[in-house]
Design an enzyme around this catalytic site. Structure first.
Site, PDB file in Angstrom:
ATOM      1  CB  CYS A   1      -2.263   6.076   8.463  1.00 45.39           C
ATOM      2  SG  CYS A   1      -2.959   7.727   8.406  1.00 45.39           S
ATOM      3  CB  THR A   2       1.250   2.445   6.726  1.00 48.08           C
ATOM      4  OG1 THR A   2       0.228   2.626   5.732  1.00 48.08           O
ATOM      5  CG2 THR A   2       1.795   1.031   6.618  1.00 48.08           C
TER       6      THR A   2
END
Length: 221
Positions: free
Chosen positions: A44-45
């Site tokens: 996600c980052t």
């Protein structure tokens, strides 16, 4: 989950940029809503950082970005600092993130991934993508498992195709990208080709003898 062509659900939510009502927030723009399993997670980052870096390209296409994760606003804001540091994309993310810690919106939009669980055994939000047009209708939906990161240039390519085909009677072939030849849709009669496609139409001969593979330069270029 809404079907293609449906009016996308209007909803109210808290975000990192304050409360919103989705249709009002969208205004006359296109919108891309993309969900994430959780804050402070590795894939996600990378996605959030990639979206931040590509935001100017979405701006050129009059498309607003908004993220979603099943965590509260305070968590989103803290995580955003990590994202910005990782991606070197400024002091803050250039788009809001929706707080959905009760998973109400994830359930409403059919975004839960039953095979991926958080530390408490709750289903994580899948990597959904919804593209909504200015008339608030759903034009595209994609659903990736939590384990697979998305390709941001592909989202831009799809957006280019959607915006092109809304205004012109063409379709885009496999691996098409902005500037490539398009295909004439089957509903266009041969006698109307010259009037509708002044740049010309080339038909590809095939063994069946049917004249259905018709190519034309991109109309809006």
């Amino acid at each position: 989950m809404p079907n293609l062509g449906d009016v996308f659900p209007d909803f109210e939510a808290d975000t990192t940029e304050g409360p919103i009502k989705f249709h009002d927030w969208l205004g006359d723009s296109w919108g891309l809503l993309f969900s994430h399993p959780a804050d402070f997670t590795p894939v996600c980052t990378t996605e959030m950082g990639a979206m931040a870096k590509m935001k100017p390209e979405f701006d050129k296409r009059n498309c607003k970005l908004i993220g979603l994760s099943c965590d509260p606003v305070d968590s989103h804001k803290a995580w955003s600092k990590d994202v910005c540091d990782y991606a070197s994309c400024g002091a803050s993310l250039p788009f809001p993130i929706i707080a959905d810690d009760k998973r109400e919106l994830a359930v409403k939009l059919g975004m839960l991934d039953p095979d991926e669980k958080d530390k408490d055994g709750m289903p994580l939000t899948a990597r959904a993508v919804f593209i909504v047009c200015p008339h608030k209708r759903l034009k595209l939906s994609l659903l990736y498992p939590a384990s697979t990161g998305r390709n941001i240039p592909e989202l831009l390519r799809v957006l280019d195709s959607l915006q092109l085909t809304v205004d012109h009677k063409v379709a885009t072939p496999a691996n098409w990208k902005d500037g490539d030849d398009c295909m004439v849709v089957p509903s266009i009669k041969p006698e109307d080709e010259a009037k509708m496609f002044p740049k010309g139409v080339k038909a590809r001969d095939v063994p069946s003898g049917k004249r259905y593979l018709r190519f034309t330069p991109q109309p809006n270029k």
